[in-house]
Design an enzyme around this catalytic site. Structure first.
Site, PDB file in Angstrom:
ATOM      1  N   GLY A  64       0.742  -1.375   0.150  1.00 22.06           N
ATOM      2  CA  GLY A  64      -0.058  -0.114   0.133  1.00 22.06           C
ATOM      3  C   GLY A  64       0.835   1.102  -0.033  1.00 22.06           C
ATOM      4  N   CYS A  65       1.885   1.135   0.795  1.00 19.79           N
ATOM      5  CA  CYS A  65       2.949   2.460   0.741  1.00 19.79           C
ATOM      6  C   CYS A  65       3.491   2.868  -0.595  1.00 19.79           C
ATOM      7  CB  CYS A  65       3.927   2.271   1.953  1.00 19.79           C
ATOM      8  SG  CYS A  65       2.888   2.083   3.673  1.00 19.79           S
TER       9      CYS A  65
END
Length: 169
Positions: A64-65
């Protein structure tokens, strides 16, 4: 009543205290952190000069990052054309940020908040044991104009940030 207090403390432990989070209208706190090149970045050096997009994320090189950082990278010209400086902050160290920035060709500043002091200054909540994902839009005067808090959809932070910057102009 005692059970309610214990339950409240339990949820604060798991999810953080959102009441302590900085909100629109609050002034950005003063801080200094090292960037991905090991240089000291002082927030006061950019306040009053340009709008800021300060985004907190959980960890370098996670799914996600990475999606979020690459979304900021892909929209970087949209931010700079609006005069904004993009700053990403996580608890990772300088070496991790350097590797992350190089690997994904990130053109913006990444700050190493290894002790989570700045995260705490902003009151960024956590979910369970995962540090939160929050984006702050800051005007030229150093006042927060918009806050977006969403752990699961990193790329949406870019859309929200651009929309908030558009409203400022």
């Amino acid at each position: 009543m005692k059970n309610l207090s214990i339950l409240t403390l339990f949820f604060m432990f798991l999810f953080g205290n959102a009441d302590a989070q900085l909100k629109a209208g609050d002034k950005v706190p003063s801080f200094q952190l090292q960037d991905q090149d090991g240089h000291i970045f002082d927030i006061n050096s950019v306040l009053g000069k340009q709008p800021l997009v300060i985004y907190f994320y959980p960890k370098d090189e996670t799914g996600g990052c990475t999606k979020e950082a690459c979304s900021f990278r892909d929209a970087y010209e949209d931010f700079t054309s609006r005069g904004a400086k993009v700053i990403g902050i996580s608890g990772d160290d300088v070496a991790s940020h350097k590797s992350f920035a190089n690997h994904h060709k990130l053109p913006f500043t990444l700050l190493a908040d290894t002790g989570n002091k700045v995260r705490k200054l902003f009151g960024v909540p956590k979910t369970l044991f995962i540090p939160g994902r929050v984006t702050y839009i800051v005007d030229k005067q150093g006042v927060i104009t918009y806050v977006f808090n969403n752990l699961s959809d990193g790329p949406r932070h870019v859309k929200e940030a651009l929309a908030a910057l558009e409203k400022m102009n």
